[in-house]
Design a protein around this motif. Structure first.
Motif, mmCIF file in Angstrom:
data_model
loop_
_atom_site.group_PDB
_atom_site.id
_atom_site.type_symbol
_atom_site.label_atom_id
_atom_site.label_comp_id
_atom_site.label_asym_id
_atom_site.label_seq_id
_atom_site.Cartn_x
_atom_site.Cartn_y
_atom_site.Cartn_z
ATOM 1 N N ALA A 48 -5.471 -1.347 1.464
ATOM 2 C CA ALA A 48 -6.883 -1.714 0.980
ATOM 3 C C ALA A 48 -6.778 -3.336 0.265
ATOM 4 C CB ALA A 48 -7.577 -0.766 -0.023
ATOM 5 N N THR A 49 -5.647 -3.344 -0.457
ATOM 6 C CA THR A 49 -5.455 -4.489 -1.456
ATOM 7 C C THR A 49 -5.133 -5.634 -0.320
ATOM 8 O OG1 THR A 49 -4.705 -3.123 -3.199
ATOM 9 C CG2 THR A 49 -4.095 -5.635 -3.118
ATOM 10 N N ALA A 50 -4.299 -5.234 0.686
ATOM 11 C CA ALA A 50 -3.854 -6.283 1.566
ATOM 12 C C ALA A 50 -5.204 -6.789 2.344
ATOM 13 C CB ALA A 50 -2.823 -5.874 2.635
ATOM 14 N N LEU A 51 -5.997 -5.837 2.909
ATOM 15 C CA LEU A 51 -7.059 -6.132 3.733
ATOM 16 C C LEU A 51 -8.139 -7.156 2.944
ATOM 17 C CD1 LEU A 51 -8.818 -5.705 6.394
ATOM 18 C CD2 LEU A 51 -9.670 -3.518 5.346
ATOM 19 N N ALA A 111 -12.705 -2.076 -3.030
ATOM 20 C CA ALA A 111 -11.939 -1.946 -1.684
ATOM 21 C C ALA A 111 -11.142 -0.549 -1.689
ATOM 22 C CB ALA A 111 -10.966 -3.121 -1.395
ATOM 23 N N LEU A 112 -10.635 -0.424 -2.958
ATOM 24 C CA LEU A 112 -10.042 0.984 -3.116
ATOM 25 C C LEU A 112 -10.948 2.294 -3.147
ATOM 26 C CD1 LEU A 112 -7.330 -0.015 -5.954
ATOM 27 C CD2 LEU A 112 -7.173 0.120 -3.486
ATOM 28 N N ASN A 113 -12.218 2.125 -3.571
ATOM 29 C CA ASN A 113 -13.036 3.083 -3.711
ATOM 30 C C ASN A 113 -13.618 3.687 -2.124
ATOM 31 O OD1 ASN A 113 -12.945 3.178 -6.386
ATOM 32 N ND2 ASN A 113 -15.215 2.312 -6.850
ATOM 33 N N LEU A 114 -13.798 2.516 -1.368
ATOM 34 C CA LEU A 114 -14.217 2.597 -0.022
ATOM 35 C C LEU A 114 -13.264 3.335 0.886
ATOM 36 C CD1 LEU A 114 -16.220 -0.785 0.695
ATOM 37 C CD2 LEU A 114 -17.234 1.576 0.472
ATOM 38 N N THR A 115 -11.939 3.296 0.551
ATOM 39 C CA THR A 115 -10.924 3.923 1.509
ATOM 40 C C THR A 115 -11.261 5.326 1.430
ATOM 41 O OG1 THR A 115 -9.511 4.268 -0.630
ATOM 42 C CG2 THR A 115 -9.203 2.135 1.263
ATOM 43 N N GLY A 116 -12.015 6.075 0.746
ATOM 44 C CA GLY A 116 -12.421 7.456 0.525
ATOM 45 C C GLY A 116 -13.218 7.919 1.920
ATOM 46 N N VAL A 117 -13.956 7.038 2.606
ATOM 47 C CA VAL A 117 -14.778 7.323 3.601
ATOM 48 C C VAL A 117 -14.436 6.545 5.061
ATOM 49 C CG1 VAL A 117 -16.941 7.590 1.896
ATOM 50 C CG2 VAL A 117 -16.296 5.134 3.138
ATOM 51 N N ILE A 118 -13.232 5.914 4.982
ATOM 52 C CA ILE A 118 -12.762 5.218 6.175
ATOM 53 C C ILE A 118 -11.855 6.220 6.877
ATOM 54 C CG2 ILE A 118 -11.098 3.507 7.111
ATOM 55 C CD1 ILE A 118 -12.214 1.817 4.896
ATOM 56 N N PRO A 124 -9.715 7.840 -1.782
ATOM 57 C CA PRO A 124 -9.856 6.835 -2.506
ATOM 58 C C PRO A 124 -8.669 6.332 -2.853
ATOM 59 C CG PRO A 124 -11.526 8.384 -2.989
ATOM 60 C CD PRO A 124 -10.575 9.099 -2.284
ATOM 61 N N GLY A 125 -8.326 5.024 -3.085
ATOM 62 C CA GLY A 125 -7.197 4.531 -3.733
ATOM 63 C C GLY A 125 -7.507 4.565 -5.362
ATOM 64 N N THR A 126 -8.726 4.830 -5.885
ATOM 65 C CA THR A 126 -8.705 5.101 -7.473
ATOM 66 C C THR A 126 -9.044 6.545 -7.431
ATOM 67 O OG1 THR A 126 -11.146 4.503 -6.583
ATOM 68 C CG2 THR A 126 -9.617 2.717 -7.630
ATOM 69 N N SER A 127 -8.375 7.522 -6.743
ATOM 70 C CA SER A 127 -8.760 8.912 -7.233
ATOM 71 C C SER A 127 -7.502 9.369 -7.727
ATOM 72 C CB SER A 127 -8.932 9.732 -5.807
ATOM 73 O OG SER A 127 -8.049 9.569 -4.948
ATOM 74 N N VAL A 128 -6.518 8.756 -8.013
ATOM 75 C CA VAL A 128 -5.437 8.994 -8.790
ATOM 76 C C VAL A 128 -5.237 8.079 -10.075
ATOM 77 C CG1 VAL A 128 -3.871 9.911 -6.998
ATOM 78 C CG2 VAL A 128 -3.767 7.491 -7.279
ATOM 79 N N ALA A 129 -4.496 8.411 -10.978
ATOM 80 C CA ALA A 129 -4.771 7.958 -12.400
ATOM 81 C C ALA A 129 -4.116 6.665 -12.460
ATOM 82 C CB ALA A 129 -4.120 8.870 -13.417
ATOM 83 N N GLY A 130 -3.505 6.110 -11.524
ATOM 84 C CA GLY A 130 -2.464 4.675 -11.629
ATOM 85 C C GLY A 130 -3.167 3.709 -11.525
ATOM 86 N N ALA A 131 -4.109 3.539 -10.710
ATOM 87 C CA ALA A 131 -5.073 2.437 -10.304
ATOM 88 C C ALA A 131 -6.219 2.044 -11.363
ATOM 89 C CB ALA A 131 -5.642 2.413 -9.025
ATOM 90 N N PRO A 132 -6.966 3.376 -11.704
ATOM 91 C CA PRO A 132 -8.052 3.295 -12.888
ATOM 92 C C PRO A 132 -7.342 2.953 -14.055
ATOM 93 C CG PRO A 132 -8.332 5.188 -11.384
ATOM 94 C CD PRO A 132 -6.883 4.671 -10.871
#
Length: 267
Positions: A48-51, A111-118, A124-132
């Motif tokens: 997601a970050t690279a995209l 971008a990280l949030n939207l990966t949950g519906v792709i 979602p890339g923000t569904s684990v504690a590290g990113a938030p």
């Protein structure tokens, strides 16, 4: 039907597997057992970050007076963040200073949030504690830095902990309350708001589509229920897209608000 046939039929019946917290702790795929271990969620975050970086670079590489489609989308996004978040909250001078930070924060969280519906990513890339946590700490450092840079350490702490007009007898109590509110509650609330919204959204989507799979391949009398859970799943997918965009906006505008409070002369 004999008892043996009944047992065999029960064993062949579809099994409903509800979502669980284990979805957020997938096995390590690369560099297992090291600090650099990569899981499925890590790959989603990197992708997601690279995209989003690639899209921004492509959209701004050859700027034209008459923009193409991608440049138009980029200009629309940048203009929204500049006018509706940075300048509106911070004013033009401070808005320009913090515009790169706010822009990077908004687009990356989105971008990280939207990966949950792709499809094929589905988390979602923000569904684990590290990113938030990284985003919350970035916001924390930004507003503390802004306050110290504008006022100096002493005046910033006084301005943050002792609002004007407070009676001297209440200063110790108010200072403790403000200390918790400003320096603890703000980053924690940013962290939890983003994390929990993405966790709940993922669990709901998995629940609806797992139920659809179960009802469709289950006994014939349950099959009609699949249409209902599928409809709910598709509707909730659209809602999750809205939530993904909303959470990126809320996180970014709250960061701008905290910066504005830090640079203000008095609260």
């Amino acid at each position: 039907m004999t008892q043996a046939n009944s047992i065999a039929h029960a064993a062949d019946a579809p099994y409903f597997s509800p979502p669980s917290i284990s979805d957020f702790f997938p096995p390590e795929l690369l560099f297992a057992g090291t600090p650099f271990a990569i899981t499925r969620i890590t790959l989603v975050q990197l992708l997601a970050t690279a995209l989003i970086v690639a899209l921004i670079l492509l959209g701004t590489r050859r700027m034209r007076v008459v923009p193409g489609r991608l440049q138009s989308v980029m200009e629309l996004g940048f203009g929204f963040i500049r006018e509706q978040i940075a300048y509106q909250v911070l004013g033009e001078k401070d808005g320009k200073r913090f515009l790169p930070l706010l822009t990077a924060m908004f687009f990356t969280i989105m971008a990280l949030n939207l990966t949950g519906v792709i499809p094929f990513l589905n988390i979602p890339g923000t569904s684990v504690a590290g990113a938030p946590l990284v985003f919350a700490l970035t916001a924390y450092v930004a507003f503390v830095y802004a306050g110290i840079r504008r006022h100096g350490v002493g005046h910033f702490l006084k301005n943050s902990l002792v609002p004007s007009g407070v009676p001297k007898a209440l200063i110790p109590i108010i200072a403790v309350v403000e200390l918790i509110s400003v320096f603890i509650a703000r980053p924690v609330s940013l962290f939890l708001r983003l994390l929990l919204n993405m966790i709940v959204g993922h669990l709901m989507l998995v629940l609806f589509f797992s139920a659809t799979n179960f009802f469709f391949f289950s006994f014939n009398w349950l099959t009609p229920l699949a249409a209902g859970t599928l409809t709910l799943g598709l509707a909730f997918t659209l809602f999750e897209v809205f939530v993904a965009l909303l959470q990126a906006y809320v996180f970014t505008i709250l960061t701008a608000v905290y910066i504005q409070l830090a640079v203000a002369e008095e609260h």
